[in-house]
Design a protein around this motif. Sequence first.
Motif, PDB file in Angstrom:
ATOM      1  N   ASP A 147       3.791  11.324   1.090  1.00  0.00           N
ATOM      2  CA  ASP A 147       3.932  11.360  -0.377  1.00  0.00           C
ATOM      3  C   ASP A 147       2.679  10.750  -0.993  1.00  0.00           C
ATOM      4  O   ASP A 147       1.941  11.058  -1.796  1.00  0.00           O
ATOM      5  N   TRP A 148       2.434   9.439  -0.447  1.00  0.00           N
ATOM      6  CA  TRP A 148       1.280   8.529  -1.087  1.00  0.00           C
ATOM      7  C   TRP A 148      -0.071   9.174  -0.762  1.00  0.00           C
ATOM      8  O   TRP A 148      -0.808   9.357  -1.615  1.00  0.00           O
ATOM      9  N   CYS A 149      -0.128   9.848   0.379  1.00  0.00           N
ATOM     10  CA  CYS A 149      -1.475  10.489   0.685  1.00  0.00           C
ATOM     11  C   CYS A 149      -1.512  11.626  -0.163  1.00  0.00           C
ATOM     12  O   CYS A 149      -2.737  11.998  -0.728  1.00  0.00           O
ATOM     13  N   TRP A 150      -0.578  12.577  -0.375  1.00  0.00           N
ATOM     14  CA  TRP A 150      -0.597  13.611  -1.251  1.00  0.00           C
ATOM     15  C   TRP A 150      -0.957  13.168  -2.917  1.00  0.00           C
ATOM     16  O   TRP A 150      -1.756  13.799  -3.537  1.00  0.00           O
ATOM     17  N   ARG A 151      -0.429  12.055  -3.402  1.00  0.00           N
ATOM     18  CA  ARG A 151      -0.767  11.572  -4.458  1.00  0.00           C
ATOM     19  C   ARG A 151      -2.371  11.365  -4.718  1.00  0.00           C
ATOM     20  O   ARG A 151      -2.973  11.543  -5.689  1.00  0.00           O
ATOM     21  N   ARG A 152      -2.834  10.578  -3.604  1.00  0.00           N
ATOM     22  CA  ARG A 152      -4.265  10.395  -3.621  1.00  0.00           C
ATOM     23  C   ARG A 152      -5.157  11.689  -3.769  1.00  0.00           C
ATOM     24  O   ARG A 152      -6.207  11.662  -4.211  1.00  0.00           O
ATOM     25  N   VAL A 153      -4.597  12.634  -2.831  1.00  0.00           N
ATOM     26  CA  VAL A 153      -5.442  13.813  -2.835  1.00  0.00           C
ATOM     27  C   VAL A 153      -5.539  14.422  -4.292  1.00  0.00           C
ATOM     28  O   VAL A 153      -6.441  14.956  -4.636  1.00  0.00           O
ATOM     29  N   GLU A 154      -4.363  14.552  -4.972  1.00  0.00           N
ATOM     30  CA  GLU A 154      -4.280  15.120  -6.230  1.00  0.00           C
ATOM     31  C   GLU A 154      -4.886  14.472  -7.344  1.00  0.00           C
ATOM     32  O   GLU A 154      -5.688  14.806  -7.876  1.00  0.00           O
ATOM     33  N   ARG A 213      -0.872  -5.390  -0.040  1.00  0.00           N
ATOM     34  CA  ARG A 213      -1.113  -3.843   0.483  1.00  0.00           C
ATOM     35  C   ARG A 213       0.085  -3.123   0.751  1.00  0.00           C
ATOM     36  O   ARG A 213       0.092  -2.042   1.052  1.00  0.00           O
ATOM     37  N   VAL A 214       1.203  -3.838   0.300  1.00  0.00           N
ATOM     38  CA  VAL A 214       2.527  -2.907   0.546  1.00  0.00           C
ATOM     39  C   VAL A 214       2.646  -1.892  -0.667  1.00  0.00           C
ATOM     40  O   VAL A 214       2.091  -2.032  -1.807  1.00  0.00           O
ATOM     41  N   ALA A 215       2.816  -0.408  -0.186  1.00  0.00           N
ATOM     42  CA  ALA A 215       2.536   0.776  -1.036  1.00  0.00           C
ATOM     43  C   ALA A 215       3.556   0.581  -1.953  1.00  0.00           C
ATOM     44  O   ALA A 215       4.618   0.413  -1.964  1.00  0.00           O
ATOM     45  N   LEU A 216       3.081   1.011  -3.272  1.00  0.00           N
ATOM     46  CA  LEU A 216       3.905   1.217  -4.511  1.00  0.00           C
ATOM     47  C   LEU A 216       4.152   2.771  -4.744  1.00  0.00           C
ATOM     48  O   LEU A 216       3.265   3.747  -4.473  1.00  0.00           O
ATOM     49  N   SER A 217       5.438   2.917  -5.219  1.00  0.00           N
ATOM     50  CA  SER A 217       5.819   4.327  -5.446  1.00  0.00           C
ATOM     51  C   SER A 217       5.191   4.994  -6.780  1.00  0.00           C
ATOM     52  O   SER A 217       4.472   4.079  -7.649  1.00  0.00           O
ATOM     53  N   ALA A 218       5.336   6.041  -7.149  1.00  0.00           N
ATOM     54  CA  ALA A 218       4.922   6.708  -8.302  1.00  0.00           C
ATOM     55  C   ALA A 218       5.568   5.807  -9.500  1.00  0.00           C
ATOM     56  O   ALA A 218       4.947   5.908 -10.853  1.00  0.00           O
ATOM     57  N   ALA A 219       6.582   5.109  -9.356  1.00  0.00           N
ATOM     58  CA  ALA A 219       7.308   4.365 -10.254  1.00  0.00           C
ATOM     59  C   ALA A 219       6.805   2.921 -10.349  1.00  0.00           C
ATOM     60  O   ALA A 219       7.511   2.136 -10.995  1.00  0.00           O
ATOM     61  N   ASN A 220       5.880   2.634  -9.478  1.00  0.00           N
ATOM     62  CA  ASN A 220       5.327   1.186  -9.392  1.00  0.00           C
ATOM     63  C   ASN A 220       6.427   0.405  -8.783  1.00  0.00           C
ATOM     64  O   ASN A 220       6.419  -1.035  -9.161  1.00  0.00           O
ATOM     65  N   GLY A 242       7.287   1.196  -0.126  1.00  0.00           N
ATOM     66  CA  GLY A 242       6.322   0.458   0.771  1.00  0.00           C
ATOM     67  C   GLY A 242       7.479  -0.359   1.838  1.00  0.00           C
ATOM     68  O   GLY A 242       6.807  -0.544   2.974  1.00  0.00           O
ATOM     69  N   LEU A 243       8.494  -0.366   1.322  1.00  0.00           N
ATOM     70  CA  LEU A 243       9.748  -1.163   2.279  1.00  0.00           C
ATOM     71  C   LEU A 243      10.965  -0.334   1.849  1.00  0.00           C
ATOM     72  O   LEU A 243      11.386  -0.564   0.820  1.00  0.00           O
ATOM     73  N   VAL A 244      11.506  -0.163   2.930  1.00  0.00           N
ATOM     74  CA  VAL A 244      12.525   0.676   2.866  1.00  0.00           C
ATOM     75  C   VAL A 244      13.606  -0.058   3.799  1.00  0.00           C
ATOM     76  O   VAL A 244      13.547  -0.253   5.074  1.00  0.00           O
ATOM     77  N   LEU A 245      14.934  -0.268   3.308  1.00  0.00           N
ATOM     78  CA  LEU A 245      16.100  -0.835   3.985  1.00  0.00           C
ATOM     79  C   LEU A 245      17.171   0.345   4.275  1.00  0.00           C
ATOM     80  O   LEU A 245      17.426   1.029   3.344  1.00  0.00           O
TER      81      LEU A 245
END
Length: 288
Positions: free
Chosen positions: A134-141, A240-247, A253-256
């Motif tokens: 998801d993060w990579c595709w967002r960067r591509v777009e 450096r922990v990734a943020l979602s589109a909702a910030n 970036g962290l999933v429990l």
Amino acid sequence: MAAPEFEFIAYIDEAGDPSLKRVRPIDDKGGTEWMVVSAVVMSRERDMEAKQWVADICEKTGQSNDQVIHFKDLSPNNKLLAAEHLAGLPVRIFTVASNKKNMRQHRNERAEKIPSRQWFYNWLSRILIERVTDWCWRRVEKNSLHRRHVKFMFSQSGGHSYSQTAAYHELLKVQSSSTYLKKWVPRPEVMSMHLVEAHPHYKFAGLQLADIVASSFYQAVDYLDTGPCDPRFAIALEPRVALSAANQHRDYGLVLQPTPAWKADITIEQKAIFEHYGYDFTLPWWKR
């Protein structure tokens, strides 16, 4: 079919083990309470700099003799130095942390229909891959990138079949192409089973960086093998922990696991790192 050109590399390492037959502390002897799988994602161009990044970390932490990071052997102060240095690098970090107590002796019969002896590891990898792609595709777009694929580099670990991992990767791509209206699915636009490899972690600098991340989050939640929970290293990685589109870091970036968070049977000390990254363990009103 030849492997497509790729734009990103995701280096993946783990901490803990996937054993579910016996799980501590429920059982006196058994598998680890936690299984943590982490990824460090960087652009293809930046990958050429990773060897120097590791050399810099080794110099800072007194490991310059062999130029290989041995994070678990570092003193707490040097672990913090390593995490702080990684937090200043142009990468993105993803982690899935599964508390296995609720999975003890669980069998996923649907997953077991797929020829694989590692369904639990594959399941955690899927959660990670969903966020990474998801993060990579967002960067591509966002940047209209010509190349779009991400190469997955797994750190080799005993007991895993990485040919099965590559096959599972392709299955995820096929399934996601025909799946609609689900919150999380892998992005098939950036995936290829020909871009899945596994190597000993000491051979690639990116895998050593992934080890820092997996070990940092593992030490934030584990008290059975690594001493009292110490969230300092995982907190230091926050830039450096990734943020979602909702910030949000939470569930991205962290999933429990398990989810929702209030179902997790964990201590106050174990909750601390998840609360730092936005998780709320408050019971819903109908459970009070």
